[in-house]
Scaffold this active site. Structure first.
Site, short mmCIF file in Angstrom:
data_model
loop_
_atom_site.label_atom_id
_atom_site.label_comp_id
_atom_site.label_asym_id
_atom_site.label_seq_id
_atom_site.Cartn_x
_atom_site.Cartn_y
_atom_site.Cartn_z
N SER A 32 32.48 48.07 61.37
CA SER A 32 31.99 49.44 61.59
C SER A 32 30.91 49.47 62.66
O SER A 32 30.75 50.48 63.35
CB SER A 32 31.41 50.00 60.29
N HIS B 219 25.99 55.53 56.92
CA HIS B 219 26.98 54.88 57.78
C HIS B 219 27.22 55.67 59.08
O HIS B 219 27.22 55.11 60.18
CB HIS B 219 28.27 54.73 56.99
N ASP C 192 33.30 59.99 60.53
CA ASP C 192 32.51 59.09 59.70
C ASP C 192 31.92 59.85 58.52
O ASP C 192 32.51 60.83 58.06
CB ASP C 192 31.41 58.44 60.56
#
Length: 738
Positions: free
Chosen positions: A530, A203, A139
């Protein structure tokens, strides 16, 4: 490649939610229910608030008995609770000074919600080996100081770990984050980015804490979604592979991270990344990396993509990985606006700002074109950058048509924005100023008010959190099947929570991209596949902690066959939206039977798909030779679902060969239970499977006859021993792909 974050029903749960609504509303024989009438701030001066509330009730009720007014809220805010009929509540909504009127509902002690929503609470049975599980997160990195990654009470790092930690002046690992590396082959770093595994986007911290974050009480985003944030396996370890940066994720870096993660000894790989278009297996780095992971006993959990609700938009669809769609949980975020005429409208957004109910001048963007730059009302109605006249907009709330731009109102000095659009409203965004996104009908009414009223005013309230009784359903942005590479393998595999998820965030990045928004948060609310992917990752790690020797296919089978069934009532695309159903982590550790598969099974499948030895080598690095004797049909791959397709208007017959492995009771008998929609005939031979030991494998044949027409029909096969219900979806559909 881009990270899969959105620009983010099974009957028993629906019944439970409805029951909760009924029992908590205190209904009586005259159809009265308990409503809360919220009136905002306390009035100034010496006012008897209780008398004011009683007076309001007297205006809508024939008589106000002592049992009608339940509470008068008057110490910190203004409002009351009363037993009302629906008509009486509607009348109170029209009263001046009333912000909102809504049913009182029973609340539970809150967590970050998504895990509890699936029946996976903090008291669920845990394996003593959970702390030995290592999840590889590919990620944007991680924010190691987050309380979600605190290593207090963690023991020694598992001996199997072979990875390293790229420490630097601004980054170090601990006993929770046991390894970390970053990848940037082109060496082109943005000045705002860290040359370390530290997360500068948010994220990666969000996905890592969703999968394996520790328990953090009182987590929220400015008071919204307040509760205990936690991951699916709080005791598991995290290995960080930073492959994504502000401009995206390069294939070369992705494959390098896979290479390291496999060698480092991770147990599960989580990858919320995908391309904007579908590609075949042999030129997809994620499919290749996932295949290598599978060969080494590592399941790869992938996000399905955020290009829904159009069909065949799924981007991660290899049969050896887990493809995860995104669905809602039982809460939604509502942002109300109030007009100067007292009318209140509900929109969507995550508005963390509180205007304190103050009314501001209200102007339509179309009435404020920046003519000095040549713009007309046809431009300014959309509120694009530079199109608004600052002298007309500054200090006001502006009404915008269909805008995706927040920069225009911000640079013009607007106090807030009201948007009307036809955009889907089943998920919400955070903005850099107060904003509410209305549907077109309400937007039309509000625009009429702005255009026809002298000195129009409005205010935008801070977002409130409300129950969503229709959850779970697959959100519109979640990419749909069918599988673009192999139409007769069902994708996505299942769905998991991916809408409005609260989890850890990077303190290096402001809450929004809005200029001058400098707010830094430790937890953020985000939507996307996600967010659903790490939920499935956590569930897979949970299963792995109980069954460390299970193959990736066995773990995947356990997740799919124990999933909560869902209904096409809320998702017309049915299994193309939710696959086998909604993930059920607590049950997945005890599936009863599993559909297992290994490298040789997938190689045979690829042979049957027409791949050449040269092509197969790109994926398998094997010298296996395809021949008529070794080519496997797609219908014989030992997959936990059954799919068949043909051209529109045709009938079709397919024969599926499957083998199940007993992982439940040593001595057990399973009977086949078939559910079929009209037009679908399903036969199972044998219809009874009798096992005499754990690990025993038995084979059966499923014959499916389908009259498809121009759409999809579906059913299911359930192997039931009275304790376990091993469910597989059966899907037949009309394909436009020859």
């Amino acid at each position: 490649m881009a990270a899969q974050t959105s620009p983010l029903a099974w009957l028993s749960l629906i019944s439970f939610t409805l029951a909760m609504l009924i029992c908590c509303c205190h209904g009586s024989s005259d159809n009265r229910q308990v409503y809360i009438v919220y009136m905002g701030n306390l009035p100034k001066g010496e006012v008897s608030i209780s008398s004011l509330h009683t007076s309001m009730l007297q205006q809508v009720l024939p008589s106000v008995g002592s049992d009608v007014l339940l509470y008068s809220y008057h110490r910190s805010f203004n409002g009351f609770a009363a037993k009302l009929t629906k008509d009486e509540a509607e009348k109170l909504k029209e009263k001046d000074g009333v912000v909102s009127v809504f049913l009182s509902q029973k609340r539970q002690i809150h967590t970050s919600r998504s895990w509890d929503f699936m029946g996976f609470n903090r008291k669920v049975k845990r394996s003593v080996f959970e702390s030995d599980i290592i999840i590889g997160m590919l990620d944007t990195g991680i924010w190691p100081e987050s309380q979600s990654f605190n290593d207090t009470e963690f023991g020694a790092i598992p001996a199997k770990w072979k990875g390293t930690c790229q420490t630097s002046a601004n980054f170090s690992c601990n006993r929770k984050i046991i390894g970390a590396k970053y990848y940037k082959a082109d060496g082109d770093f943005d000045p705002s980015e860290y040359k370390s595994p530290r997360d500068s986007e948010g994220h990666g911290s969000h996905t890592s804490s969703t999968a394996a974050g520790g328990l953090v009480s009182k987590a929220s985003l400015y008071g919204l979604a307040k509760g205990t944030a936690r991951g699916g396996v709080p005791s598991a370890r995290i290995a960080v592979y930073k492959i994504c940066w502000s401009i995206g994720c390069d294939d070369v870096d992705i494959l390098a991270a896979f290479d390291d993660a496999i060698a480092d000894g991770v147990d599960i790989i989580s990858l919320s990344v995908g391309s904007f278009f579908s590609s075949e297996y042999f030129d997809d780095t994620i499919a290749i990396g996932a295949f290598h992971s599978m060969k080494n006993g590592i399941l790869t959990s992938n996000s399905a993509g955020n290009s829904g609700p159009s069909l065949s938009t799924i981007t991660n669809f290899s049969p050896w990985s887990l493809s995860v769609a995104a669905s809602t949980i039982d809460r939604k975020f509502v942002t109300r606006i109030k007009l100067g005429n007292g009318e209140i409208y509900e929109g969507t957004s995550i508005n963390t700002f509180d205007l304190k109910g103050k009314m501001y001048p209200f102007i339509a963007g179309a009435a404020a074109p920046n003519t000095s730059q040549g713009y007309t009302s046809d431009d300014s109605r959309f509120c694009g950058p530079g199109t608004l006249d600052e002298t007309l907009v500054k200090g006001k709330i502006v009404f915008c048509d269909y805008t995706t731009y927040i920069e225009g109102p911000v640079e013009a000095g607007a106090v807030g924005v009201v948007v009307q659009s036809g955009r889907y409203k089943d998920y919400a965004f955070t903005y850099g100023l107060p904003l509410s996104n209305l549907n077109l009908n309400d937007g039309r009414n509000v625009l009429n008010y702005v255009n026809l009223t002298e000195n129009p005013t409005a205010t935008i309230f801070k977002t409130t959190v409300e129950d969503d009784q229709f959850a779970p359903f697959v959100v519109t942005f979640s990419s749909r099947g069918p599988n673009p590479a192999t139409p007769d393998i069902l994708k996505p595999d299942l769905t998991a929570p991916g809408v409005d998820i609260l989890a850890a965030w990077s303190e290096a990045v402001p809450l929004t991209d809005t200029e001058d928004d400098t707010r830094i948060v430790t937890y953020n609310i985000v939507s996307g596949t996600s967010m659903s992917c790490p939920h499935a990752t956590g569930a897979a790690a949970y299963v792995k902690s109980f069954h460390p020797t299970w193959s990736p296919a066995a773990i995947k089978s356990a997740l799919m066959t124990t999933a909560f069934p869902m209904s096409s009532e809320n998702n017309l695309e049915a299994e193309f939206a939710y696959g086998a159903g909604h993930i059920n982590p607590a049950q997945a550790a005890q599936p009863g039977l599993v559909y297992d598969a290994g490298e040789i099974d997938y190689v045979k499948f690829l042979c049957g798909q027409g791949y050449t030895p040269k092509q197969l080598k790109l994926i398998t690095e094997s010298n296996f030779t395809c021949s008529e004797g070794t080519n496997g049909t797609v219908w014989d791959l030992n997959y936990p679902s059954f799919t068949l397709s043909t051209s529109p208007g045709n009938s079709i017959i397919r024969i599926f060969h499957r083998t199940v492995t007993n992982v439940g009771s040593p001595v057990s008998t399973y009977k086949a239970v078939v559910n079929a929609s009209p037009g679908l005939i399903i036969q199972v031979q044998p219809s009874v499977l009798s096992f005499k030991s754990l690990g025993q494998k038995l084979t059966f044949v499923v014959t499916v006859r389908a009259e498809i027409g121009n759409s999809m029909i579906s059913g299911s096969l359930i192997w039931d021993d009275g304790v376990h219900q091993v469910r597989s979806p059966i899907v037949a559909y009309a394909s436009l792909v020859e």
